[in-house]
Design a protein around this motif. Structure first.
Motif, PDB file in Angstrom:
ATOM      1  N   PRO A 151      -3.944  -6.449  13.971  1.00 11.20           N
ATOM      2  CA  PRO A 151      -5.084  -5.550  13.750  1.00 11.20           C
ATOM      3  C   PRO A 151      -4.909  -4.628  12.553  1.00 11.20           C
ATOM      4  CG  PRO A 151      -3.772  -4.804  15.613  1.00 11.20           C
ATOM      5  CD  PRO A 151      -3.216  -6.139  15.209  1.00 11.20           C
ATOM      6  N   TYR A 152      -3.730  -4.614  11.931  1.00  9.59           N
ATOM      7  CA  TYR A 152      -3.511  -3.795  10.735  1.00  9.59           C
ATOM      8  C   TYR A 152      -3.848  -4.542   9.448  1.00  9.59           C
ATOM      9  CZ  TYR A 152      -1.306   0.048  13.252  1.00  9.59           C
ATOM     10  OH  TYR A 152      -1.086   1.118  14.074  1.00  9.59           O
ATOM     11  N   ASP A 172       5.144  -7.867  -0.717  1.00 13.79           N
ATOM     12  CA  ASP A 172       4.799  -6.626  -0.030  1.00 13.79           C
ATOM     13  C   ASP A 172       5.843  -6.267   1.025  1.00 13.79           C
ATOM     14  OD1 ASP A 172       2.537  -6.517  -1.548  1.00 13.79           O
ATOM     15  OD2 ASP A 172       1.139  -7.020   0.062  1.00 13.79           O
ATOM     16  N   LEU A 173       6.177  -4.981   1.056  1.00 12.22           N
ATOM     17  CA  LEU A 173       7.121  -4.473   2.043  1.00 12.22           C
ATOM     18  C   LEU A 173       6.343  -3.971   3.246  1.00 12.22           C
ATOM     19  CD1 LEU A 173       9.511  -2.521  -0.366  1.00 12.22           C
ATOM     20  CD2 LEU A 173       9.764  -4.853   0.512  1.00 12.22           C
ATOM     21  N   THR A 174       6.121  -4.854   4.182  1.00 13.55           N
ATOM     22  CA  THR A 174       5.376  -4.569   5.402  1.00 13.55           C
ATOM     23  C   THR A 174       5.651  -5.712   6.365  1.00 13.55           C
ATOM     24  OG1 THR A 174       3.202  -3.914   6.258  1.00 13.55           O
ATOM     25  CG2 THR A 174       3.235  -5.730   4.663  1.00 13.55           C
ATOM     26  N   ASP A 175       5.139  -5.628   7.550  1.00 12.97           N
ATOM     27  CA  ASP A 175       5.356  -6.670   8.553  1.00 12.97           C
ATOM     28  C   ASP A 175       4.346  -7.793   8.339  1.00 12.97           C
ATOM     29  OD1 ASP A 175       5.984  -8.184  10.774  1.00 12.97           O
ATOM     30  OD2 ASP A 175       5.077  -6.800  12.219  1.00 12.97           O
ATOM     31  N   MET A 176       4.634  -8.656   7.370  1.00 12.67           N
ATOM     32  CA  MET A 176       3.700  -9.707   6.974  1.00 12.67           C
ATOM     33  C   MET A 176       3.851 -10.909   7.910  1.00 12.67           C
ATOM     34  SD  MET A 176       1.506  -9.580   4.493  1.00 12.67           S
ATOM     35  CE  MET A 176       0.427 -10.587   3.497  1.00 12.67           C
ATOM     36  N   ARG A 177       2.812 -11.221   8.653  1.00  6.63           N
ATOM     37  CA  ARG A 177       2.858 -12.266   9.669  1.00  6.63           C
ATOM     38  C   ARG A 177       2.161 -13.535   9.196  1.00  6.63           C
ATOM     39  NH1 ARG A 177       1.155  -8.346  14.790  1.00  6.63           N
ATOM     40  NH2 ARG A 177       2.791  -6.774  14.399  1.00  6.63           N
ATOM     41  N   PRO A 178       2.485 -14.678   9.797  1.00 11.57           N
ATOM     42  CA  PRO A 178       1.733 -15.903   9.499  1.00 11.57           C
ATOM     43  C   PRO A 178       0.244 -15.695   9.795  1.00 11.57           C
ATOM     44  CG  PRO A 178       3.714 -16.418  10.749  1.00 11.57           C
ATOM     45  CD  PRO A 178       3.591 -14.927  10.751  1.00 11.57           C
ATOM     46  N   ARG A 183      -2.139  -7.256   3.987  1.00  5.85           N
ATOM     47  CA  ARG A 183      -1.957  -6.343   5.128  1.00  5.85           C
ATOM     48  C   ARG A 183      -2.123  -4.891   4.696  1.00  5.85           C
ATOM     49  NH1 ARG A 183       2.284  -3.978   8.747  1.00  5.85           N
ATOM     50  NH2 ARG A 183       1.568  -4.377  10.881  1.00  5.85           N
ATOM     51  N   LYS A 184      -3.308  -4.573   4.220  1.00  4.61           N
ATOM     52  CA  LYS A 184      -3.636  -3.190   3.900  1.00  4.61           C
ATOM     53  C   LYS A 184      -4.419  -2.598   5.075  1.00  4.61           C
ATOM     54  CE  LYS A 184      -3.643  -3.358  -1.156  1.00  4.61           C
ATOM     55  NZ  LYS A 184      -4.474  -3.247  -2.380  1.00  4.61           N
ATOM     56  N   TRP A 185      -3.874  -1.528   5.661  1.00  4.29           N
ATOM     57  CA  TRP A 185      -4.550  -0.917   6.800  1.00  4.29           C
ATOM     58  C   TRP A 185      -5.756  -0.124   6.328  1.00  4.29           C
ATOM     59  CZ3 TRP A 185      -6.657  -0.355  11.109  1.00  4.29           C
ATOM     60  CH2 TRP A 185      -7.034   0.882  11.619  1.00  4.29           C
ATOM     61  N   GLU A 186      -6.928  -0.595   6.752  1.00  2.00           N
ATOM     62  CA  GLU A 186      -8.205   0.012   6.409  1.00  2.00           C
ATOM     63  C   GLU A 186      -9.001   0.170   7.693  1.00  2.00           C
ATOM     64  OE1 GLU A 186      -7.968  -2.504   2.253  1.00  2.00           O
ATOM     65  OE2 GLU A 186      -9.640  -2.895   3.619  1.00  2.00           O
ATOM     66  N   LEU A 222      -8.782  -0.515  19.886  1.00  2.00           N
ATOM     67  CA  LEU A 222      -8.629   0.856  20.373  1.00  2.00           C
ATOM     68  C   LEU A 222      -7.182   1.327  20.283  1.00  2.00           C
ATOM     69  CD1 LEU A 222     -10.995   0.858  23.465  1.00  2.00           C
ATOM     70  CD2 LEU A 222     -11.153   2.351  21.479  1.00  2.00           C
ATOM     71  N   ARG A 223      -6.254   0.457  20.639  1.00  2.00           N
ATOM     72  CA  ARG A 223      -4.840   0.829  20.562  1.00  2.00           C
ATOM     73  C   ARG A 223      -4.441   1.175  19.134  1.00  2.00           C
ATOM     74  NH1 ARG A 223      -3.145  -3.501  22.447  1.00  2.00           N
ATOM     75  NH2 ARG A 223      -2.499  -4.556  20.533  1.00  2.00           N
ATOM     76  N   THR A 224      -4.914   0.384  18.189  1.00  2.00           N
ATOM     77  CA  THR A 224      -4.568   0.603  16.785  1.00  2.00           C
ATOM     78  C   THR A 224      -5.168   1.905  16.266  1.00  2.00           C
ATOM     79  OG1 THR A 224      -4.495  -1.786  16.464  1.00  2.00           O
ATOM     80  CG2 THR A 224      -4.639  -0.433  14.488  1.00  2.00           C
TER      81      THR A 224
END
Length: 489
Positions: A151-152, A172-178, A183-186, A222-224
């Motif tokens: 969700p991020y 990118d230094l982030t938790d990049m998933r398949p 992964r920019k949090w907006e 909602l959690r995010t």
């Protein structure tokens, strides 16, 4: 839409007569081109090359075209409204459910924001078009799968097991998933799918997409949002990128500028994919209030989940209270909404062309066009008090850091027309906007991401489906509510 400086240079194109079908968005052409030899011939792909056909949309195009007195405006409408259907949609089935992957145009990835906005103009036709309902259900199901991956993230790949191929995102230094393209949090990335789901339900009465998996995705939303209130520390999200542009990365080890936890929700990047200066992005928080209240209604009426409805409403109410306390800016003309704040009392006023923006608040259901607070905010945003407001020989409008100074975004002009009041002055605004939009397409027959205020042939992104669809939505809106404005311009 995010892209590296090198990519930005590549996307500055001129006329590409075949823009819209396979590969056209990738081809380069001269940046100083003249209109086509045969003006106002369709720029849509041939029928056998269109990705998706909606008989209802095509019938509406033909009917509305007959009501437009200006041939150029009618031509632009017919090219732009179906651009998402013609060129960006891949329809399929996953786990027995419809699936629709919708790219933005010249970037082969699906943004939660863009894909929601791209199909939004087709909602009025979905009740009468079963194929169109299947397409939009497919988008909603795809959104669910994306949200459950991460969700991020703001953008996703067609293959959920693949790794990003965006050159600017590889390190990118982030938790990049398949499955994640970027992964920019907006914050608005979570709001747009809610808006589409609610809009589809209201337009059709169809509850088929809103199953247990959709409910699970809504709980993740909602959690995010709760995590990004950051009441108990910085939370799990961080992001850094090796880039020349400061707007591509976050300070302080990737957590962004400091804030005071006041109940607002952080958004580390704007809908332009540029980093925020202050992490409480006011238009996104206002949008979140609307979207959460829509979720509460659906949780109650469709899911029959009182707990989810209560949680969504509580977060909406808390955010709305915090906005009224911390996000209003005092000016000589009266209070306006700030663009970004930090909870410490620091406030930034500007506006960015991408929605959610201050200009777009009535369009997103935040307020009425004649609300005094919005009217003051709108006037300030469309003026030299906004550092990203530009006025030149071609047009005037807002832009943003993403493409730099002097670059007007047609999306801002379209949004100004969509938020014009139902008055004589508002009608004059719409007429100005239509003239500017006609002046900006540089002979291509399509809207672009941005163009130079003095030279429409200097533009970015010849294949940007959201801008095209938004323009088509404007014409549909005028045909329904202000048809006289289309008879001549």
């Amino acid at each position: 839409m995010s892209h590296s400086p090198a990519r930005r240079t590549m996307l500055k194109l001129g006329l590409a007569g075949s823009v819209g079908w396979s590969g056209a968005g990738q081809a380069l052409a001269s940046a100083s081109t003249a209109p086509a030899a045969e003006p106002f011939t369709s720029r849509r792909p041939p029928p056998d090359q269109r990705h998706f056909v909606s008989r209802a949309v095509d019938a509406a195009i033909a009917e509305v075209q007959r009501r437009i007195g200006d041939p150029e405006l009618a031509w632009l409408f017919a090219n732009c409204l179906p651009n998402t259907l013609d060129t960006t949609v891949t329809l399929g089935t996953v786990d027995g459910k419809p699936d629709a992957f919708v790219i933005t145009g010249d970037i082969d990835a699906m943004w939660l924001r863009d894909s929601s906005a791209q199909v939004w103009p087709y909602l009025p036709f979905a009740r009468e078009d079963a194929d169109l309902r299947r397409l939009i259900r497919g988008v909603i199901h795809r959104h669910v799968r994306c949200l459950l991956i991460d969700p991020y993230a703001n953008a996703f790949l067609k293959d959920p097991s693949a790794r990003t191929q965006l050159k600017w995102a590889l390190g990118d230094l982030t938790d990049m998933r398949p499955g994640v393209s970027e992964r920019k949090w907006e914050l608005d990335s979570l709001c747009w799918p809610l808006r589409l789901a609610h809009g589809y339900w209201r337009a059709t009465g169809d509850v088929a997409p809103f199953d247990a998996q959709w409910a699970e995705a809504m709980r993740a939303v909602l959690r995010t949002m709760r995590e990004q209130q950051r009441k108990a520390g910085p939370g799990p999200y961080r992001f850094q990128r090796r880039a020349e542009a400061a707007t591509e990365t976050l300070v302080l080890d990737g957590y962004g500028a400091p804030t005071r936890p006041v109940g607002l929700i952080h958004s580390m990047f704007r809908p332009s994919d540029d980093a925020c200066v202050y992490p409480f992005l006011v238009p996104a928080n206002l949008f979140a209030v609307v979207s959460l209240r829509q979720l509460a209604v659906m949780a109650d009426a469709v899911l029959h989940d009182a707990a989810l409805a209560t949680e969504a409403k509580a977060l909406a109410d808390e955010t709305a209270t915090a906005l009224n306390r911390h996000a209003r800016l005092r000016t000589p003309a009266g209070e306006v909404w700030a663009y970004e704040v930090d909870g410490f009392g620091n406030q930034l006023f500007m506006d960015d062309a991408n929605a959610p923006s201050l200009l777009s608040l009535p369009y997103l259901g935040v307020c009425a066009v004649d609300e005094p607070l919005y009217r003051r905010t709108r006037a300030r945003a469309w003026s030299v008090d906004n550092p990203y407001f530009f006025r030149g020989r071609v047009a005037e409008g807002t832009g943003g850091p993403h493409e730099g100074l002097r670059m007007v975004w047609p999306m801002s002009i379209t949004m100004k027309a969509l938020t014009a009041p139902a008055t004589a002055a508002g009608a004059a605004e719409v007429r100005h906007c239509l003239r500017w939009l006609k002046a900006s397409h540089a002979g291509t027959g399509f809207m672009h991401e941005a163009f130079d205020q003095d030279d429409a042939a200097h533009f970015t992104r010849p294949w940007f489906a959201w801008a095209n669809g938004l323009f088509g939505e404007l014409i549909l809106d005028l045909a329904r509510h202000r048809p006289a404005l289309l008879q001549a311009n």
